[in-house]
Enzyme design. Sequence first.
Site, PDB file in Angstrom:
ATOM      1  N   ASP A   1      -3.074  11.490  -2.266  1.00  0.00           N
ATOM      2  CA  ASP A   1      -3.202  12.954  -2.383  1.00  0.00           C
ATOM      3  C   ASP A   1      -3.604  13.298  -3.818  1.00  0.00           C
ATOM      4  O   ASP A   1      -2.975  12.827  -4.763  1.00  0.00           O
ATOM      5  CB  ASP A   1      -1.872  13.619  -2.024  1.00  0.00           C
ATOM      6  CG  ASP A   1      -1.497  13.368  -0.562  1.00  0.00           C
ATOM      7  OD1 ASP A   1      -2.415  13.301   0.278  1.00  0.00           O
ATOM      8  OD2 ASP A   1      -0.299  13.217  -0.270  1.00  0.00           O
TER       9      ASP A   1
ATOM     10  N   THR B   1     -10.256   2.533   5.275  1.00  0.00           N
ATOM     11  CA  THR B   1      -9.115   3.323   5.748  1.00  0.00           C
ATOM     12  C   THR B   1      -9.668   4.441   6.647  1.00  0.00           C
ATOM     13  O   THR B   1     -10.881   4.666   6.694  1.00  0.00           O
ATOM     14  CB  THR B   1      -8.344   3.952   4.568  1.00  0.00           C
ATOM     15  OG1 THR B   1      -9.076   5.087   4.097  1.00  0.00           O
ATOM     16  CG2 THR B   1      -8.136   2.979   3.425  1.00  0.00           C
TER      17      THR B   1
ATOM     18  N   GLU C   1       0.867  -1.181   0.000  1.00  0.00           N
ATOM     19  CA  GLU C   1       0.000   0.000   0.000  1.00  0.00           C
ATOM     20  C   GLU C   1       0.904   1.232   0.000  1.00  0.00           C
ATOM     21  O   GLU C   1       1.807   1.328   0.838  1.00  0.00           O
ATOM     22  CB  GLU C   1      -0.901   0.018   1.254  1.00  0.00           C
ATOM     23  CG  GLU C   1      -1.871   1.190   1.263  1.00  0.00           C
ATOM     24  CD  GLU C   1      -2.604   1.384   2.607  1.00  0.00           C
ATOM     25  OE1 GLU C   1      -2.131   0.882   3.639  1.00  0.00           O
ATOM     26  OE2 GLU C   1      -3.648   2.056   2.595  1.00  0.00           O
TER      27      GLU C   1
HETATM   28  C1  LIG Z   1      -4.627  11.477   2.079  1.00  0.00           C
HETATM   29  S1  LIG Z   1      -3.609  10.474   3.039  1.00  0.00           S
HETATM   30  C2  LIG Z   1      -4.439   8.896   3.027  1.00  0.00           C
HETATM   31  C3  LIG Z   1      -3.959   7.987   4.097  1.00  0.00           C
HETATM   32  C4  LIG Z   1      -4.597   6.569   4.110  1.00  0.00           C
HETATM   33  N1  LIG Z   1      -4.273   5.839   2.914  1.00  0.00           N
HETATM   34  C5  LIG Z   1      -6.089   6.627   4.305  1.00  0.00           C
HETATM   35  O1  LIG Z   1      -6.804   6.351   3.341  1.00  0.00           O
HETATM   36  O2  LIG Z   1      -6.530   6.916   5.414  1.00  0.00           O
HETATM   37  C6  LIG Z   1      -2.259  10.167   1.937  1.00  0.00           C
HETATM   38  C7  LIG Z   1      -1.031   9.629   2.638  1.00  0.00           C
HETATM   39  O3  LIG Z   1      -0.078   9.256   1.662  1.00  0.00           O
HETATM   40  C8  LIG Z   1       1.212   9.644   2.092  1.00  0.00           C
HETATM   41  N2  LIG Z   1       2.020   9.771   0.867  1.00  0.00           N
HETATM   42  C9  LIG Z   1       1.771  10.590  -0.171  1.00  0.00           C
HETATM   43  N3  LIG Z   1       2.685  10.425  -1.149  1.00  0.00           N
HETATM   44  C10 LIG Z   1       3.536   9.457  -0.697  1.00  0.00           C
HETATM   45  C11 LIG Z   1       4.702   8.859  -1.242  1.00  0.00           C
HETATM   46  N4  LIG Z   1       5.178   9.215  -2.433  1.00  0.00           N
HETATM   47  N5  LIG Z   1       5.333   7.902  -0.523  1.00  0.00           N
HETATM   48  C12 LIG Z   1       4.854   7.538   0.706  1.00  0.00           C
HETATM   49  N6  LIG Z   1       3.764   8.093   1.275  1.00  0.00           N
HETATM   50  C13 LIG Z   1       3.116   9.037   0.582  1.00  0.00           C
HETATM   51  C14 LIG Z   1       0.974  10.943   2.842  1.00  0.00           C
HETATM   52  O4  LIG Z   1       2.011  11.239   3.767  1.00  0.00           O
HETATM   53  C15 LIG Z   1      -0.354  10.641   3.546  1.00  0.00           C
HETATM   54  O5  LIG Z   1      -0.165  10.065   4.809  1.00  0.00           O
END
Ligand SMILES: C[S@@+](CC[C@H](N)C(=O)[O-])C[C@H]1O[C@@H](n2cnc3c(N)ncnc32)[C@H](O)[C@@H]1O
Length: 213
Positions: free
Chosen positions: A118, A191, A44
């Site tokens: 994001d 999630t 994931e």
């Molecule tokens: C909007 S949050 C969603 C978190 C979780 N998947 C949920 O649905 O509750 C997006 C997460 O992806 C992480 N993230 C974004 N781009 C990433 C990358 N290139 N590598 C690792 N983590 C990343 C961010 O730090 C953030 O915690």
Amino acid sequence: MRLRHKPWADDYLKENDDIVVQNPFDQKGKWNSLFSEDQPLHIEIGTGKGQFIAGMATQHREINFIGIERAKSIIVSAVEKVKQAEIENARLLNENAQDLRDLFAENEVDKIYLNFSDPWPKTKHEKRRLTYHTFLQQYKGILKPDGEIVLKTDNRKLFEYSLVSFSKFGMILDEVLLDLHDYQDPENVQTEYEEKFSGKGQPIYRCKAYFSS
Ligand SMILES: C[S@@+](CC[C@H](N)C(=O)[O-])C[C@H]1O[C@@H](n2cnc3c(N)ncnc32)[C@H](O)[C@@H]1O
């Protein structure tokens, strides 16, 4: 983007090295040796606070899971959830998933989950979206030929963008759902973001995509 950093988080992540992999680039091509069972590997990207990875690993002991999260302040919550679940088949990486081919070998991964990634709504940030074609190229480089990508989001624009991006890349779309919760998949593990947005009455979009061989 500035990421919040809790100074104690570094120590906490090191102390929990049975869950948080400390030298992940050394594991390329041999991820399954970290787990007690040699079984399919699902990853994931952007694990957030870990509810999905801990829930899926509990529900599917026959699969090994890796959650990748770049924010230290956030991944600490995921470590707690994996600990509490007392599971052997989940590991976490505190890394920015910039090029997954540095972390995983060709054909090493069976499934990639992109949960509530994001959206990067500005056109000038398109390259940062996790379904931009350069990311799809990376996913193709690590997935097995019959491997799949599963995308869930509350963001309609990101969903539409991703469907087009998958399709332009020659991928096969499967199970395109415009309201996952209406469809009521009993296997669905929510999630944190999913709970938040569906709690507000927003539809959750989901699709699965495969690379044609
Ligand atoms: C909007 S949050 C969603 C978190 C979780 N998947 C949920 O649905 O509750 C997006 C997460 O992806 C992480 N993230 C974004 N781009 C990433 C990358 N290139 N590598 C690792 N983590 C990343 C961010 O730090 C953030 O915690």
